[in-house]
Write an enzyme that holds these catalytic residues in place. Structure first.
Site, PDB file in Angstrom:
ATOM      1  N   LYS A 227     -24.344  31.022 -19.834  1.00  0.00           N
ATOM      2  CA  LYS A 227     -23.615  31.881 -19.404  1.00  0.00           C
ATOM      3  C   LYS A 227     -22.710  31.458 -17.978  1.00  0.00           C
ATOM      4  O   LYS A 227     -23.182  31.216 -16.807  1.00  0.00           O
ATOM      5  CB  LYS A 227     -24.735  32.843 -18.743  1.00  0.00           C
ATOM      6  CG  LYS A 227     -25.756  33.203 -19.605  1.00  0.00           C
ATOM      7  CD  LYS A 227     -26.929  32.812 -19.754  1.00  0.00           C
ATOM      8  CE  LYS A 227     -27.936  33.411 -20.693  1.00  0.00           C
ATOM      9  NZ  LYS A 227     -29.007  32.156 -21.256  1.00  0.00           N
ATOM     10  N   ASP A 232      -9.767  32.911 -11.786  1.00  0.00           N
ATOM     11  CA  ASP A 232      -8.804  32.234 -11.109  1.00  0.00           C
ATOM     12  C   ASP A 232      -9.095  30.667 -11.009  1.00  0.00           C
ATOM     13  O   ASP A 232      -8.423  30.181  -9.695  1.00  0.00           O
ATOM     14  CB  ASP A 232      -8.351  32.903  -9.852  1.00  0.00           C
ATOM     15  CG  ASP A 232      -7.631  34.298 -10.219  1.00  0.00           C
ATOM     16  OD1 ASP A 232      -7.097  34.364 -11.512  1.00  0.00           O
ATOM     17  OD2 ASP A 232      -7.702  35.275  -9.630  1.00  0.00           O
ATOM     18  N   LYS A 401     -34.277  30.720 -14.647  1.00  0.00           N
ATOM     19  CA  LYS A 401     -34.339  29.568 -14.821  1.00  0.00           C
ATOM     20  C   LYS A 401     -34.189  28.738 -13.675  1.00  0.00           C
ATOM     21  O   LYS A 401     -32.903  28.459 -13.469  1.00  0.00           O
ATOM     22  CB  LYS A 401     -33.736  29.112 -15.791  1.00  0.00           C
ATOM     23  CG  LYS A 401     -33.474  29.819 -17.291  1.00  0.00           C
ATOM     24  CD  LYS A 401     -32.852  30.959 -17.408  1.00  0.00           C
ATOM     25  CE  LYS A 401     -32.879  31.406 -18.725  1.00  0.00           C
ATOM     26  NZ  LYS A 401     -33.841  31.874 -19.438  1.00  0.00           N
ATOM     27  N   ASP A 406     -38.966  19.452  -3.375  1.00  0.00           N
ATOM     28  CA  ASP A 406     -39.006  19.097  -1.998  1.00  0.00           C
ATOM     29  C   ASP A 406     -38.073  20.160  -1.318  1.00  0.00           C
ATOM     30  O   ASP A 406     -38.551  21.178  -1.318  1.00  0.00           O
ATOM     31  CB  ASP A 406     -38.402  17.667  -1.915  1.00  0.00           C
ATOM     32  CG  ASP A 406     -39.483  16.767  -2.789  1.00  0.00           C
ATOM     33  OD1 ASP A 406     -40.678  17.002  -3.045  1.00  0.00           O
ATOM     34  OD2 ASP A 406     -38.845  15.629  -2.961  1.00  0.00           O
TER      35      ASP A 406
END
Length: 481
Positions: A227, A232, A401, A406
Site C-alpha cells: 500500500k 509529487d 503490521k 529495543d
C-alpha cells in the site's frame, strides 16, 4: 441393484482418480514448493485429503506458476535498464546515513538484500487508524501539482472507495499525472465501471496480475500486497490500510478496525518511488512519470525501505523478521493480524526469549480468515509455553503490521507474520532508527496492549476436542496459508 452397482463403480473410479492425481501433485509439490515445511504440508494433505486440497493446490500452491519468478526478475532488469539514462540515484551520497554505531552496521544486511540505502533526515508522521490516514492522504492529494503514484491491494467500490476515486479524478482534471495500480485478486470485487470512470477522467490505471493469461491472472500467489502512495515525489504514505469502509471501522463484525500507516518526507520517498515503478512496469511495461527531489530536510529520522517479494534472490521478508529478532537485546514487540511463523522465525523467537528479550506479539481476538486464525491460535498457545507474551486485541480487529525493537528501531508497512508475506506476496516495510519515533510507536502499542487480554497457559485447556482437532489441521496447513 444394477444402478447402485453402477454408481459404486463411478464413485470408486472418481476417488481412485482423485487419489492418483493427489499423489502426482504431492510429488510435484516436493520438487517445486519453495520451503521444506510447505512441501511437506502440501504433500501430506494432497495424499490424505485430495478431495479438499487438490483444487486449492492448483490455485494456491504452485510457487513457480508459469515461470513467474524468472519473468518478474527479467522485467525488473528491463526497468532498471530503462532508467539508466535518468539521474535515478544521483542524490544518494548526500543523504546516506554514515554512523559507526553497531545498530547501523546491522542495517547493511538489508542493504545487501534490497539495494536500498539507509537514508538520513526524513520526516515521519505516525497515522493511527483509518480516519487519520485517509484524512491526511486526501489532504495531500488536494495539494498535488504534478504526479500521483498510488497502489493498493484492496480497493472497494463503497463510500471510501468512491471518495478516493473522486480525489484522483479531481487531480487528473487539474493536470496532475495520476498512476493508479490495484491488485486484480485483492480487488476482485471492484467493478469495471469504477475503473472505466477513472480512465475516462485521464487517470492511468493498471491491475497487478500474475501473467496475462486468464488462468494465471487469478493465481492466488504473487499478489501485490503493498500500500504505497507518493505525491509529487515529495510525500509518501505506507502502511497496512486498504481502501474500504471496513478500514474506517464501519463494517461489523470486525469493527472497529485497528490499523497503522505512516506519512513520510525526505529521500526515502524516492526509494518508495523505485518500488512503485517496478510494480507499474511489471503491470504496464511502461515507466510512470517520476519526480526526484534535490532538497531534503536538514534533520529527521534515519529510514530504510525494505521491499520484498517472491522474485527476490533471497527470502527478504522472512530474513527481515529474523534479523529484527536476532538483533533485539531488550525487547521486540510485533503486531500482526496473522501469526503463522516458519521454522526459522520460530527458532529466532525462541532464542530471543532465551536471551531474556521481552517478546510480545499482538494478535486479533476476532477472525477474518478461519484457517489462518486457527493456526495463529495454535502457534500463540505454544508461544506462551515458550515465554512469549501473547496479547489478543479485544476492541475490534487488529490489522496493523508493526515491529518495535529495543529503544530506537521501529518498522511499519504491509508485511504480516506468515508464510504468505514471507515468500508469496510483494510487501514493503519502512524501518526507522530514531529514539523519538520509537517512543511514539511504543506509546501507541502500550495503548493497544491495554485494550487486549494476555493469553495464559490455562487458555490452552479451554478449547474443546473438536476445536483442538481443527487447530491441528490448521497447523498442518500453516506453511501454505
Amino acid at each position: 441393484m444394477f444402478i447402485e452397482a453402477e454408481h459404486f463403480i463411478w464413485l470408486s473410479t472418481f476417488f481412485i482418480t482423485l487419489e492418483v492425481l493427489g499423489m502426482i501433485a504431492a510429488i510435484h509439490a516436493l520438487f517445486t514448493v519453495r520451503t521444506s515445511q510447505g512441501a511437506v504440508a502440501w504433500a501430506v494433505s494432497l495424499v490424505f485429503m485430495p478431495v479438499l486440497t487438490l483444487i486449492p493446490y492448483l490455485i494456491f500452491g504452485r510457487n513457480k506458476f508459469s515461470a513467474y519468478i524468472k519473468a518478474r526478475r527479467q522485467v525488473d532488469m528491463e526497468m532498471h535498464s530503462v532508467t539508466q539514462s535518468t539521474n535515478w540515484r544521483s542524490w544518494i551520497k548526500e543523504v546516506v546515513k554514515d554512523n559507526p554505531d553497531q545498530r547501523y552496521a546491522s542495517i547493511q544486511a538489508f542493504y545487501q538484500l534490497t539495494g536500498m540505502p539507509l537514508l538520513a533526515n526524513n520526516k515521519i508522521n505516525l497515522l493511527i487508524n483509518g480516519h487519520e490516514t485517509f484524512s491526511a492522504l486526501f489532504a495531500a492529494l488536494r495539494k498535488a501539482e504534478k504526479v500521483v503514484l498510488m497502489e493498493f491491494f484492496i480497493v472497494n467500490d463503497d463510500r471510501l472507495g468512491r471518495e478516493l476515486q473522486h480525489e484522483l479524478i479531481q487531480c487528473a482534471k487539474r493536470g496532475v499525472s495520476v498512476y493508479f495500480l490495484y491488485d486484480r485478486v485483492g480487488s476482485i470485487r471492484l467493478p469495471k465501471r469504477y475503473v472505466n470512470e477513472l480512465k475516462n477522467a485521464g487517470v492511468n490505471v493498471a491491475s497487478f496480475s500474475t501473467r496475462a493469461s486468464f488462468i494465471n491472472r487469478f493465481q492466488w500467489n504473487f499478489r501485490c500486497h503493498r500500500k504505497i502512495t507518493i505525491i509529487d515525489g515529495a510525500v509518501a504514505f505506507v502502511g497496512g490500510l486498504n481502501v474500504g469502509v471496513e478500514y474506517l471501522g464501519e463494517k461489523p463484525p470486525l469493527s472497529p478496525w485497528r490499523d497503522t500507516h505512516i506519512e513520510l518526507q525526505g529521500a526515502i520517498v524516492t526509494c518508495l518511488q523505485e518500488t512503485f515503478a517496478e510494480d507499474w512496469y511489471w503491470a504496464n511495461r511502461t515507466l510512470p512519470e517520476l519526480l526526484f527531489q534535490t532538497h531534503f530536510p536538514d534533520e529527521g529520522v534515519a529510514c530504510i525501505s525494505i521491499p520484498s517479494g517472491p522474485a527476490d534472490d533471497q527470502e527478504t521478508c522472512a530474513l527481515f523478521f529474523i534479523e529484527a529478532l536476532n538483533s533485539a537485546t531488550k525487547r521486540i514487540w510485533i503486531t500482526s493480524p496473522y501469526f503463522v511463523p516458519d521454522e526459522a522465525v520460530w527458532s529466532a523467537l525462541r532464542l530471543a526469549v532465551l536471551r531474556g528479550v521481552d517478546v510480545r506479539i499482538l494478535l486479533p481476538s476476532r477472525k477474518d480468515h478461519l484457517f489462518v486464525y486457527l493456526a495463529s491460535v495454535l502457534y500463540s498457545v505454544e508461544a506462551v509455553r515458550m515465554g512469549i507474551k501473547i496479547f489478543n486485541y479485544t476492541e475490534g480487529f487488529v490489522h496493523q503490521k508493526v515491529v518495535l525493537v529495543d529503544d530506537d528501531v521501529a518498522a511499519i508497512g504491509s508485511a504480516n507474520l506468515d508464510n504468505r508475506s514471507f515468500r508469496l506476496n510483494f510487501e514493503v516495510m519502512v524501518l526507522t532508527i530514531s529514539e523519538s519515533f520509537n517512543k511514539e510507536v511504543e506509546d501507541m502499542l502500550i495503548k493497544d496492549f491495554a485494550a487486549s487480554t494476555e493469553k495464559t497457559l490455562e487458555d490452552a485447556h479451554k478449547y474443546p476436542y473438536y476445536y483442538r482437532f481443527g487447530l491441528g489441521i490448521a497447523r498442518l496447513l500453516g506453511p501454505i496459508l
